[in-house]
Design an enzyme around this catalytic site. Structure first.
Site, mmCIF file in Angstrom:
data_model
loop_
_atom_site.group_PDB
_atom_site.id
_atom_site.type_symbol
_atom_site.label_atom_id
_atom_site.label_comp_id
_atom_site.label_asym_id
_atom_site.label_seq_id
_atom_site.Cartn_x
_atom_site.Cartn_y
_atom_site.Cartn_z
ATOM 1 N N GLU A 87 -22.611 -55.747 14.244
ATOM 2 C CA GLU A 87 -22.076 -54.395 14.443
ATOM 3 C C GLU A 87 -22.621 -53.815 15.747
ATOM 4 O O GLU A 87 -23.809 -53.895 16.007
ATOM 5 C CB GLU A 87 -22.501 -53.503 13.275
ATOM 6 C CG GLU A 87 -21.984 -52.087 13.353
ATOM 7 C CD GLU A 87 -22.410 -51.260 12.155
ATOM 8 O OE1 GLU A 87 -22.103 -50.057 12.156
ATOM 9 O OE2 GLU A 87 -23.053 -51.797 11.221
ATOM 10 N N HIS A 121 -38.228 -59.443 11.552
ATOM 11 C CA HIS A 121 -37.119 -60.236 12.061
ATOM 12 C C HIS A 121 -36.057 -60.439 10.987
ATOM 13 O O HIS A 121 -36.293 -60.193 9.818
ATOM 14 C CB HIS A 121 -37.609 -61.597 12.572
ATOM 15 C CG HIS A 121 -38.064 -62.539 11.505
ATOM 16 N ND1 HIS A 121 -39.354 -62.541 11.018
ATOM 17 C CD2 HIS A 121 -37.413 -63.512 10.835
ATOM 18 C CE1 HIS A 121 -39.479 -63.473 10.104
ATOM 19 N NE2 HIS A 121 -38.311 -64.077 9.968
ATOM 20 N N HIS A 140 -24.687 -58.205 7.792
ATOM 21 C CA HIS A 140 -24.535 -58.244 9.245
ATOM 22 C C HIS A 140 -25.761 -57.664 9.929
ATOM 23 O O HIS A 140 -26.584 -57.021 9.308
ATOM 24 C CB HIS A 140 -23.273 -57.481 9.684
ATOM 25 C CG HIS A 140 -23.324 -56.017 9.385
ATOM 26 N ND1 HIS A 140 -22.900 -55.486 8.194
ATOM 27 C CD2 HIS A 140 -23.761 -54.962 10.124
ATOM 28 C CE1 HIS A 140 -23.068 -54.174 8.203
ATOM 29 N NE2 HIS A 140 -23.598 -53.822 9.371
#
Length: 125
Positions: free
Chosen positions: A118, A7, A76
């Site tokens: 993204e 995660h 990101h």
């Protein structure tokens, strides 16, 4: 010895607003939640329902957003969509597109806390 992705974590200011954003923008669903007995934190794990990787959203009662630095959008999360044009249109309508790179065929959206995500087109076979 092998490792596998499990995660990523994003700290959030308004957990319900973030959960709604990730549901609407990316179709991610909450699959588990952990709450501190003293109310100091709530952790929610989100899934795309496909892979095993999870996005952890952490709400901290004493979180100071003003002291938190997200950097220059280099940090990101990236997700691949099966319908790039429809996804881009949806995200434009939501007003969350932060940057488009037509040359690379990608774009970025921002979540309610300013994290960049993204969006990639379908993988080429």
């Amino acid at each position: 010895m092998r490792f596998s992705f499990d995660h990523n974590n994003f700290n959030v200011v308004d957990l319900e607003r973030s959960l709604e954003f990730y549901r609407e923008a990316l179709g991610l669903q909450e699959v588990s939640r952990k709450c501190a007995a003293d109310g100091s934190y709530i952790i929610c794990f989100l899934s795309d329902g496909i892979g095993s990787h999870r996005l952890e959203l952490t709400w901290l009662r004493d979180f100071d957003k003003d002291r938190y630095d997200l950097g220059d959008e280099e940090f990101h999360l990236a997700l691949r969509t099966d319908d790039y044009e429809a996804s881009l249109a949806k995200h434009r309508a939501m007003g969350c597109v932060a940057m488009e790179n037509e040359r690379m065929g990608i774009y970025f959206i921002t979540d309610p806390d300013g994290y960049w995500i993204e969006i990639l087109p379908p993988a080429k076979s």
